[in-house]
Structure formats: C-alpha cells, structure tokens
Motif scaffolding. Structure first.
Motif, PDB file in Angstrom:
ATOM      1  N   ALA A  55      33.737  11.570  60.597  1.00 44.42           N
ATOM      2  CA  ALA A  55      34.918  10.710  60.463  1.00 44.42           C
ATOM      3  C   ALA A  55      34.500   9.311  60.923  1.00 44.42           C
ATOM      4  O   ALA A  55      33.398   9.125  61.452  1.00 44.42           O
ATOM      5  CB  ALA A  55      36.052  11.233  61.316  1.00 44.42           C
ATOM      6  N   VAL A 128      38.465   6.644  52.483  1.00 44.46           N
ATOM      7  CA  VAL A 128      39.727   6.506  53.214  1.00 44.46           C
ATOM      8  C   VAL A 128      40.287   5.098  53.040  1.00 44.46           C
ATOM      9  O   VAL A 128      39.550   4.152  52.750  1.00 44.46           O
ATOM     10  CB  VAL A 128      39.602   6.858  54.719  1.00 44.46           C
ATOM     11  CG1 VAL A 128      39.299   8.320  54.908  1.00 44.46           C
ATOM     12  CG2 VAL A 128      38.567   5.984  55.406  1.00 44.46           C
ATOM     13  N   ARG A 150      47.134  -0.026  49.247  1.00 41.61           N
ATOM     14  CA  ARG A 150      45.891   0.585  49.716  1.00 41.61           C
ATOM     15  C   ARG A 150      45.237   1.449  48.638  1.00 41.61           C
ATOM     16  O   ARG A 150      44.018   1.465  48.500  1.00 41.61           O
ATOM     17  CB  ARG A 150      46.123   1.389  51.002  1.00 41.61           C
ATOM     18  CG  ARG A 150      46.979   2.649  50.845  1.00 41.61           C
ATOM     19  CD  ARG A 150      47.485   3.102  52.187  1.00 41.61           C
ATOM     20  NE  ARG A 150      48.193   4.382  52.127  1.00 41.61           N
ATOM     21  CZ  ARG A 150      49.373   4.569  51.585  1.00 41.61           C
ATOM     22  NH1 ARG A 150      50.023   3.556  51.002  1.00 41.61           N
ATOM     23  NH2 ARG A 150      49.936   5.761  51.584  1.00 41.61           N
ATOM     24  N   SER A 222      49.600  11.260  51.443  1.00 38.34           N
ATOM     25  CA  SER A 222      50.810  10.820  50.744  1.00 38.34           C
ATOM     26  C   SER A 222      50.745  11.275  49.280  1.00 38.34           C
ATOM     27  O   SER A 222      49.693  11.710  48.796  1.00 38.34           O
ATOM     28  CB  SER A 222      50.883   9.285  50.773  1.00 38.34           C
ATOM     29  OG  SER A 222      49.732   8.753  50.138  1.00 38.34           O
ATOM     30  N   GLY A 225      48.129   9.434  47.632  1.00 37.99           N
ATOM     31  CA  GLY A 225      46.812   9.914  48.053  1.00 37.99           C
ATOM     32  C   GLY A 225      46.426  11.181  47.304  1.00 37.99           C
ATOM     33  O   GLY A 225      45.282  11.352  46.875  1.00 37.99           O
ATOM     34  N   PHE A 237      39.803  16.593  52.161  1.00 32.53           N
ATOM     35  CA  PHE A 237      39.822  16.968  53.575  1.00 32.53           C
ATOM     36  C   PHE A 237      41.288  16.901  53.983  1.00 32.53           C
ATOM     37  O   PHE A 237      41.853  15.813  54.085  1.00 32.53           O
ATOM     38  CB  PHE A 237      38.976  15.954  54.350  1.00 32.53           C
ATOM     39  CG  PHE A 237      38.934  16.166  55.829  1.00 32.53           C
ATOM     40  CD1 PHE A 237      39.077  17.425  56.394  1.00 32.53           C
ATOM     41  CD2 PHE A 237      38.698  15.097  56.684  1.00 32.53           C
ATOM     42  CE1 PHE A 237      39.013  17.601  57.756  1.00 32.53           C
ATOM     43  CE2 PHE A 237      38.628  15.262  58.054  1.00 32.53           C
ATOM     44  CZ  PHE A 237      38.794  16.519  58.588  1.00 32.53           C
ATOM     45  N   SER A 238      41.931  18.073  54.169  1.00 29.78           N
ATOM     46  CA  SER A 238      43.382  18.060  54.379  1.00 29.78           C
ATOM     47  C   SER A 238      43.749  18.447  55.798  1.00 29.78           C
ATOM     48  O   SER A 238      42.931  18.923  56.568  1.00 29.78           O
ATOM     49  CB  SER A 238      44.058  19.015  53.384  1.00 29.78           C
ATOM     50  OG  SER A 238      44.313  20.266  53.989  1.00 29.78           O
ATOM     51  N   ARG A 239      45.018  18.220  56.124  1.00 29.68           N
ATOM     52  CA  ARG A 239      45.538  18.627  57.432  1.00 29.68           C
ATOM     53  C   ARG A 239      46.168  20.005  57.378  1.00 29.68           C
ATOM     54  O   ARG A 239      46.653  20.487  58.392  1.00 29.68           O
ATOM     55  CB  ARG A 239      46.683  17.685  57.839  1.00 29.68           C
ATOM     56  CG  ARG A 239      46.320  16.275  58.074  1.00 29.68           C
ATOM     57  CD  ARG A 239      47.554  15.528  58.600  1.00 29.68           C
ATOM     58  NE  ARG A 239      47.446  14.095  58.381  1.00 29.68           N
ATOM     59  CZ  ARG A 239      46.710  13.290  59.143  1.00 29.68           C
ATOM     60  NH1 ARG A 239      46.050  13.760  60.149  1.00 29.68           N
ATOM     61  NH2 ARG A 239      46.659  11.997  58.865  1.00 29.68           N
TER      62      ARG A 239
HETATM   63  C1  LIG Z   1      42.401  15.083  57.557  1.00 29.77           C
HETATM   64  C2  LIG Z   1      42.362  13.574  57.516  1.00 29.77           C
HETATM   65  C3  LIG Z   1      41.272  12.901  58.064  1.00 29.77           C
HETATM   66  C4  LIG Z   1      41.194  11.506  58.037  1.00 29.77           C
HETATM   67  N1  LIG Z   1      40.104  10.871  58.578  1.00 29.77           N
HETATM   68  C5  LIG Z   1      40.047   9.512  58.588  1.00 29.77           C
HETATM   69  C6  LIG Z   1      38.939   8.809  59.167  1.00 29.77           C
HETATM   70  O1  LIG Z   1      37.991   9.399  59.679  1.00 29.77           O
HETATM   71  N2  LIG Z   1      38.953   7.457  59.160  1.00 29.77           N
HETATM   72  C7  LIG Z   1      39.978   6.733  58.614  1.00 29.77           C
HETATM   73  O2  LIG Z   1      39.927   5.513  58.625  1.00 29.77           O
HETATM   74  N3  LIG Z   1      41.050   7.370  58.061  1.00 29.77           N
HETATM   75  C8  LIG Z   1      41.101   8.728  58.039  1.00 29.77           C
HETATM   76  N4  LIG Z   1      42.191   9.363  57.488  1.00 29.77           N
HETATM   77  C9  LIG Z   1      43.255   8.513  56.938  1.00 29.77           C
HETATM   78  C10 LIG Z   1      43.430   8.637  55.429  1.00 29.77           C
HETATM   79  O3  LIG Z   1      42.281   8.706  54.750  1.00 29.77           O
HETATM   80  C11 LIG Z   1      44.254   7.558  54.780  1.00 29.77           C
HETATM   81  O4  LIG Z   1      43.550   6.385  54.806  1.00 29.77           O
HETATM   82  C12 LIG Z   1      45.567   7.368  55.466  1.00 29.77           C
HETATM   83  O5  LIG Z   1      46.048   8.603  55.864  1.00 29.77           O
HETATM   84  C13 LIG Z   1      46.517   6.678  54.518  1.00 29.77           C
HETATM   85  O6  LIG Z   1      46.693   7.398  53.363  1.00 29.77           O
HETATM   86  P1  LIG Z   1      47.940   8.337  53.119  1.00 29.77           P
HETATM   87  O7  LIG Z   1      49.125   7.477  53.286  1.00 29.77           O
HETATM   88  O8  LIG Z   1      47.756   8.866  51.729  1.00 29.77           O
HETATM   89  O9  LIG Z   1      47.928   9.466  54.120  1.00 29.77           O
HETATM   90  C14 LIG Z   1      42.265  10.763  57.490  1.00 29.77           C
HETATM   91  C15 LIG Z   1      43.362  11.449  56.947  1.00 29.77           C
HETATM   92  C16 LIG Z   1      43.420  12.835  56.927  1.00 29.77           C
HETATM   93  C17 LIG Z   1      44.612  13.529  56.317  1.00 29.77           C
END
Ligand SMILES: Cc1cc2nc3c(=O)[nH]c(=O)nc-3n(C[C@H](O)[C@H](O)[C@H](O)COP(=O)(O)O)c2cc1C
Length: 473
Positions: A55, A128, A150, A222, A225, A237-239
C-alpha cells in the motif's frame, strides 16, 4: 453439472501503514530496513503466493497538527523496494500502489515497464485515486483536483499509460551483428495523447515488457470506482471479506463486466483479510483478543474518537464512557491525510450509534473502539482458517485474499507453515508455481500486442480505444 472447484489466490500485504500493525510486540521488526522486506517476500514465495502487495501513503498523517505516530509511519518508496525485491525472488508477483492524481503517466509507465523487465514479468499496479489537498501540498500541482474528478483523471491516466506500454510491439529490437542494424523500426514508442488532463507526445523509451503491461489492480469502493475496475482492471483489492458483504460485492462487480465485453474470470476479487492462528480455536480466540488490545491502546482509542468527534479529547478517559459532548459538525480539522475520515458521514448520527452500542454492551470507550474497528477476518486453528478461506472462495464471496499480518516481518510465517499445506492437501492451492509471470499465477490470459488500429480483444479498456494489447484466448 457440478461447478469446478475454484483455485484460491493468495497475496501478502506488507504491514505498516496503520495502527493494525503491532510494532510494540517483542516479535516485531523494522518496516523500513530491507531485511524485513526480504524476509516477508521470501516467506510469501515459499508459500507459493501469487504476489506481495505494498500500500502507499504519500503524506504522513497528522492529528491535532502532529504526526499521527500511532500509525506505523515512513515506508520507503514503492518502486525502489519492489525493484530490489525482484532481485531476491524468482516467481512472486510484485504489486505497488501508485496514485493517479499526483503522478504523471509517462513517468509511472516507465517505472512499471522497468519493474516488469527487471522482475521477468511480475509487476502489478494498484491504481488509487486519493485526491486530498493535504497530500497535494507535497506536489507541484497541489490539491487542485476536486473529488468528483478523481476517476475522470484515473481513467485517462490509465488509458495514457496503456498507450505508452503499447507503443512498442516487442519485435523492434533485432540487434543484428552482421548488418549492424539494432532497431527494425527506427521510430518505436511514438505516441501522442491530448485530453483535458494530459497533453503529451514523444517516444516512449522502455521497450515492451514481458507482460506487455503490469497487471492492473483497483481499490476504490464507490460506484464510480467499481465501474472503473469493471472497465479495465485485472483485480480488485476490496474491503468486503465476509460472506454476505463479499458475495454482494462480488456479484455486483462481476455483473458490470458484460458492459465492457469482458468475461467473469477477467477480473479477480481479492479482499483484504487478517488472521490469528492458534493450536486450537479457543487458543486463537484468546490470542485474537490480546492482539486487538495491542492494536487499540487507550491512546489509540482516543485518537479514533477524535477523528469522529472532530475535537481535542486528549483529556478523555479511555476506560470511561464515551464523551457526553456531541461531535463538532464543522469542517474537519482534527485528522488530516486519512480517507476514512470522510466515511463517517453524519458525525452526530454515527456518534449516537456508537453510544447506543456502548450502552447495550456496557463498553468503555476503548472497548467500543476495539469492537467497531475489529478487522480480524480469520481466527482459529490452521484447519479452521483453511476451511473458512476455502468456503468463502467456493461460495463466490471472493477469488482469494490479500492477507495482512499484524507483525512485521514474521507475521506470515505461521500461515505459510500451517495453513498453506492444508489448502494444498485439499487441492485448492498450487504446490508449485506453474507459470512465470504474475498473469500466469492469476490465471489471466497473456497479452499480445495490438495491431495498430484494432481494439483490445479482452475488452479491457479503461476509457475507450487505444489499449496496449489484447488477451490471447
Ligand atoms: C482496500 C483498499 C485499499 C486502499 N489502499 C490505498 C492505498 O494504499 N493508498 C491510497 O492512496 N489509497 C488507497 N485506497 C483508496 C482508494 O484507492 C481510493 O483512492 C479511494 O478510496 C477513493 O475512491 P472511492 O471513492 O472509489 O472509494 C484503498 C482503498 C481500498 C478500498
């Protein structure tokens, strides 16, 4: 007809960018010294893992104007670490998280093409989109990118990088000693790309790499995303690591693939997962409880509380009830550089939920934070953990897991020694690497250079035409 048994994909996330890493444990080592990376990578490779994952945070997080030193801070640069690891491993994939807001496509494409060469086809890029102005202060362009842009930038960033990767077909260098001709094509790597974000032209200077381009990961959650991932990523890579949430996410994202002419097996879903092992399930549960207390000290609990309350709560007793005062609804000022802060949504509503939970379960502040930040996915004996992982994969809650140990660098050792052999015995995890490249390990078809003017037969294109390659079926 019965469904074939799915093979599990396993990856190892180097610990160290948040409080879940227990740096205070006597077994914990450095997250900066190269020896730690070597130990971790070699353990993952001994376990025949698909890849190692880094990460990345581009700015040290702050709380109340100070570096948030309860996080493990100060990881060395991703490309430098992965390139060095390429030299001490043979088969392990090397995945780096690189941001599309603050970087430039030409530079990132050069770095990933180089890593793919140096590693013999093992590079992966987790794209990311963190955009916050606080992080942006480190960069020339500052925090200029509004949140809603973004993914527009990420899509065109990735498409531009693909054009660069695809600007060499792979047959340009002939190096004929007899005729003295080095290049068959005197103008390899030519490109021109103009859109709202990038206006670049020239010659890409890294020849086509073994995989054609790095494997692409995406980690945003999102709707936009997920769509970005469905359009062009090879893995997410999901939560969402539990059965219900995992199945819902899996079904949702796989359903989106058809829109881009892609098949279900062209995008793998790999949730983050933590684990605690013991000789018995009861012993593992005891250890897990202790790990949670190590991860959330009284001081850490207060810091979490401040992130929601948006107030200085340094005088609050972590062993007492939650604060009587309500969160400050104003602009967030306490914690900076932390994406999770915006996930709280309505701060007062969340605080009231926390209060109800604390009252219902009679929890102190620290106990409540331990409860709500609990991220222990697998707890049990090796047999229990092996079964749980396999069950989730076979039930289409995931295609495998990115494991996040809590100890650096030895936290993976026990898993590789005890859980991996059980998965191998069940025939759901490889006993030897069968291919060379990371695409091979992930079961993704190799890419062949696109003939100019055609589109990618894999359908994988982050934003329209111009992809680097098509998948061979
Ligand atoms: C499991 C997971 C791991 C992530 N790891 C990183 C990371 O290491 N560095 C980072 O800048 N953002 C990381 N993010 C952030 C996302 O890549 C993304 O930039 C941020 O969540 C905004 O996008 P979203 O609105 O679609 O969630 C991570 C997100 C998730 C879900």
């Amino acid at each position: 007809m019965s469904r074939p048994i799915k093979q599990i994909h396993l990856a190892a996330h180097f610990p160290g960018v948040n409080n879940t890493t227990v740096w205070s444990d006597p077994a914990a080592g450095s997250h900066i010294e190269f020896g730690s990376f070597v130990h971790f990578a070699r353990t993952a490779e001994r376990g025949k893992f698909d890849f190692l994952f880094l990460a990345e945070g581009l700015r040290l997080r702050e709380q109340n104007g100070l570096i948030h030193d309860l996080d493990v801070v100060g990881r060395p640069d991703t490309f430098t670490v992965l390139a060095a690891l390429a030299a001490v491993t043979d088969r392990l994939g090397l995945a780096g998280t690189i941001n599309s807001t603050f970087n430039e496509p030409y530079e990132v494409a050069r770095q990933f093409a180089s890593l793919d060469h140096l590693s013999g086809g093992r590079a992966a890029w987790n794209v990311v989109t963190s955009w916050d102005a606080f992080t942006g202060e480190n960069f020339r362009r500052g925090g200029f990118l509004p949140e809603e842009q973004r993914y527009a930038r990420a899509r065109t960033f990735l498409r531009t990088a693909w054009e660069l990767f695809g600007s060499w077909r792979g047959d340009e260098i002939i190096a004929d000693r007899e005729t003295g001709v080095f290049l068959r094509d005197p103008h390899p790597g030519r490109f021109t790309h103009r859109d709202a974000h990038f206006d670049i032209a020239g010659q890409f200077n890294v020849p086509r790499s073994p995989q054609g381009r790095p494997v692409i990961f995406q980690a945003g959650d999102s709707d936009e995303g997920r769509e970005f991932a469905a359009s062009g990523a090879d893995a997410i890579f999901s939560r969402h690591g539990t059965l219900e949430a995992g199945q819902a996410f899996y079904a949702d994202v796989k359903r989106r693939l058809a829109r881009y002419g892609r098949a279900r097996d062209q995008l793998l879903i790999l949730p983050a997962a933590t684990f605690v092992l013991g000789d018995t399930d009861a012993e593992a549960a005891e250890i897990a409880y202790e790990v949670r207390r190590q991860q959330v000290s009284g001081q850490t609990a207060i810091q979490f509380l401040e992130q929601l309350w948006n107030r200085d709560l340094s005088g609050h007793n972590p062993d007492g009830p939650l604060p009587a005062v309500d969160p400050d609804p104003g602009e967030h000022t306490v914690a900076r550089g932390r994406a999770s802060v915006r996930m709280f949504g309505d701060r007062l509503a969340t605080a009231n939920q926390w209060r109800q939970l604390a009252e219902a379960k009679n929890l102190s502040t620290r106990e409540l934070i331990i409860e709500i930040t609990g991220r222990q996915t697998f707890i049990g004996s090796p047999a229990t953990v092996a079964s749980a992982i396999n069950d989730l994969v076979q039930a289409d809650a995931s295609d495998g897991f990115i494991l996040v140990p809590h100890i650096t660098p030895g936290g993976l050792d026990g898993f590789v020694d005890t859980v991996v052999p059980l998965l191998q015995e069940r025939g759901v995890f490889r006993t030897e690497y069968e291919g060379i490249t990371l695409r091979d390990h992930l079961g993704l078809a190799p890419l062949v250079p696109a003939v100019s003017g055609t589109s990618d037969a894999s359908g994988a294109s982050p934003a329209g035409p111009g992809p680097a390659a098509r998948a061979v079926s």
